[in-house]
Design a protein around this motif. Structure first.
Motif, mmCIF file in Angstrom:
data_model
loop_
_atom_site.group_PDB
_atom_site.id
_atom_site.type_symbol
_atom_site.label_atom_id
_atom_site.label_comp_id
_atom_site.label_asym_id
_atom_site.label_seq_id
_atom_site.Cartn_x
_atom_site.Cartn_y
_atom_site.Cartn_z
ATOM 1 N N SER A 160 0.993 -1.212 0.150
ATOM 2 C CA SER A 160 0.034 -0.019 0.093
ATOM 3 C C SER A 160 0.956 1.276 0.024
ATOM 4 C CB SER A 160 -0.958 0.024 0.953
ATOM 5 O OG SER A 160 -0.372 -0.264 2.255
ATOM 6 N N LYS B 101 12.435 -13.163 -2.324
ATOM 7 C CA LYS B 101 11.560 -13.941 -3.345
ATOM 8 C C LYS B 101 12.476 -13.387 -4.631
ATOM 9 C CE LYS B 101 7.223 -12.513 -1.511
ATOM 10 N NZ LYS B 101 6.141 -11.439 -1.306
ATOM 11 N N LEU C 66 13.251 -10.728 -6.023
ATOM 12 C CA LEU C 66 12.296 -9.777 -6.990
ATOM 13 C C LEU C 66 13.502 -8.507 -7.362
ATOM 14 C CD1 LEU C 66 8.653 -9.877 -5.730
ATOM 15 C CD2 LEU C 66 9.554 -10.808 -7.819
HETATM 16 N N1 LIG Z 1 5.919 -3.836 -9.220
HETATM 17 C C1 LIG Z 1 5.821 -4.311 -8.116
HETATM 18 N N2 LIG Z 1 5.881 -3.732 -6.904
HETATM 19 C C2 LIG Z 1 5.988 -4.261 -5.439
HETATM 20 N N3 LIG Z 1 5.539 -5.320 -5.453
HETATM 21 C C3 LIG Z 1 5.419 -6.061 -6.270
HETATM 22 C C4 LIG Z 1 5.439 -5.844 -7.648
HETATM 23 N N4 LIG Z 1 5.489 -6.657 -8.659
HETATM 24 C C5 LIG Z 1 5.041 -7.873 -7.883
HETATM 25 N N5 LIG Z 1 5.223 -7.582 -6.630
HETATM 26 C C6 LIG Z 1 4.824 -8.502 -5.430
HETATM 27 O O1 LIG Z 1 3.681 -8.429 -5.277
HETATM 28 C C7 LIG Z 1 3.558 -8.183 -3.516
HETATM 29 C C8 LIG Z 1 2.640 -6.725 -3.568
HETATM 30 O O2 LIG Z 1 1.578 -7.039 -3.668
HETATM 31 P P1 LIG Z 1 0.598 -5.981 -2.638
HETATM 32 O O3 LIG Z 1 -0.840 -6.427 -3.020
HETATM 33 O O4 LIG Z 1 1.171 -5.990 -1.283
HETATM 34 O O5 LIG Z 1 1.049 -4.454 -3.103
HETATM 35 S S1 LIG Z 1 0.078 -3.192 -3.232
HETATM 36 O O6 LIG Z 1 -0.473 -3.036 -1.853
HETATM 37 O O7 LIG Z 1 -0.714 -3.173 -4.139
HETATM 38 O O8 LIG Z 1 1.332 -2.457 -3.358
HETATM 39 C C9 LIG Z 1 5.019 -8.047 -3.127
HETATM 40 O O9 LIG Z 1 4.913 -8.891 -2.019
HETATM 41 P P2 LIG Z 1 5.689 -8.496 -0.726
HETATM 42 O O10 LIG Z 1 7.089 -8.659 -1.038
HETATM 43 O O11 LIG Z 1 5.101 -9.387 0.235
HETATM 44 O O12 LIG Z 1 5.476 -6.768 -0.326
HETATM 45 C C10 LIG Z 1 6.065 -8.349 -4.197
HETATM 46 O O13 LIG Z 1 6.573 -9.519 -4.169
#
Ligand SMILES: Nc1ncnc2c1ncn2[C@@H]1O[C@H](COP(=O)(O)OS(=O)(=O)O)[C@@H](OP(=O)(O)O)[C@H]1O
Ligand SMILES: Nc1ncnc2c1ncn2[C@@H]1O[C@H](COP(=O)(O)OP(=O)(O)O)[C@@H](O)[C@H]1O
Length: 295
Positions: free
Chosen positions: A199, A235, A237
């Motif tokens: 968020s 992950k 990423l």
């Molecule tokens: N572009 C981009 N930016 C950020 N994160 C990304 C993106 N693409 C995929 N992910 C992966 O998706 C998880 C985020 O999902 P969320 O629903 O928490 O994100 S948000 O609230 O809509 O910003 C987030 O998980 P977390 O690592 O648990 O935060 C990421 O692993």
């Protein structure tokens, strides 16, 4: 013209129901509200209320009429259909037309009394890898072992189902709004709902805060530097982002707006993070101090 309290005493079931009814329901010049209990027995009289809604969506009852007053005044300045004596008021909310808000005799307070806790939303925000899911799970585990009912809404998980149709580019606000709405339902169920999602934008988080009754939205900021999150890269990423394979990643080429004011900040000390149990305890002491762990 009377005050709400003059008709329904402060703290009464009807007063509480009116105050917690959906803001969308009240986003009108005037509304008429009827309550029924049991099989059609009217135990609380209908009233008409003029409600002011501020920019943040908070509502204030500025004029309230009892049934007798309302009946004596045919010139109600109402933008909704005049309610027939036994007909509910139709509303238009977003694209939904001719809908009616139904109240139920078993409300949040009754459920909270049953569960011996207060329903709320613990909203954990922070960068990917900052430890949101870890805190959410530790908190749920600790509270569960203490006898409290919790439910975790993890952003990643919700994107596997309810929000599978939403992208990270155009639909981020909608992702957060839907999770906010679901979290609100859990809180209304009396559950301690733990929402864990990046968020990234303040406006979206504040919109979720405004959906909930005062002080029941508890924002937890994972104040963990990008460097630590990236070094964890559980992950893989961040590696893909740095290799140019993912675009628009939060904290790298898409902004993250930290809260300006929030209830709890989880901080690192000299680059070290507290253990998951210690982070959970920080949140639990907030809940305890603020009366969420009793009916
Ligand atoms: N572009 C981009 N930016 C950020 N994160 C990304 C993106 N693409 C995929 N992910 C992966 O998706 C998880 C985020 O999902 P969320 O629903 O928490 O994100 S948000 O609230 O809509 O910003 C987030 O998980 P977390 O690592 O648990 O935060 C990421 O692993
Ligand atoms: N307090 C902590 N101390 C040490 N490592 C942590 C801590 N919190 C999370 N981690 C580790 O960091 C990684 C990312 O945590 P995670 O909870 O998945 O973050 P997020 O949900 O914010 O993406 C995981 O490997 C996790 O084990």
């Amino acid at each position: 013209m009377a005050t709400l309290e003059a008709i329904y005493p402060a703290g009464s079931a009807a007063s509480r129901s009116l105050r917690r009814a959906s803001p969308a329901h009240y986003r009108r010049t005037a509304v008429a509200v009827g309550f029924r209990r049991g099989s059609g027995t009217r135990s609380v009289r209908p009233i008409e209320a003029r409600v002011r809604v501020d920019a943040a969506g908070r509502r204030e009852f500025v004029e309230v009429k009892s049934e007798a007053e309302a009946e004596a005044d045919p010139d109600v300045d109402c933008d909704c259909e005049a309610p027939a004596k036994d007909h509910p008021v139709m509303s238009t909310v977003g694209k939904s037309t001719n809908i009616v808000w139904h109240n139920c005799p078993v409300g949040k307070v009754e459920r909270e009394n049953l569960l011996k806790q207060k329903g709320c939303v613990i909203w954990i925000t922070g960068l990917s890898g900052s430890g949101k899911s870890t805190l959410a799970c530790a908190l749920s585990r600790e509270l569960h072992s203490m006898g409290y009912l919790t439910f975790v809404l993890d952003g990643d998980n919700i994107r596997h189902g309810l929000n599978r149709d939403l992208s990270f580019q155009a639909d981020r606000a909608e992702n957060i709004r839907r999770i906010g709405e679901v979290a609100k339902l859990f809180a209304d169920a009396g559950i301690i709902c733990i929402a864990s999602l990046i968020s990234p934008y303040r406006r979206d988080r504040d919109a979720c805060r405004d959906m909930l009754p005062d002080s029941t939205f508890i924002e937890v900021f994972m104040d963990v530097p990008l460097q630590i999150c990236e070094s964890r890269d559980s992950k893989g990423l961040y590696k893909l982002v740095r290799a140019g394979k993912i675009k628009g990643f939060t904290g790298i080429d898409d902004p993250y707006e930290p809260p300006l004011k929030c209830e709890i900040v989880i901080q690192t000390k000299e680059g070290e993070c507290a253990s998951p149990t210690a982070m959970a305890e920080q949140v639990i002491s907030y809940l305890d101090l603020n009366g969420f762990l009793k009916a």
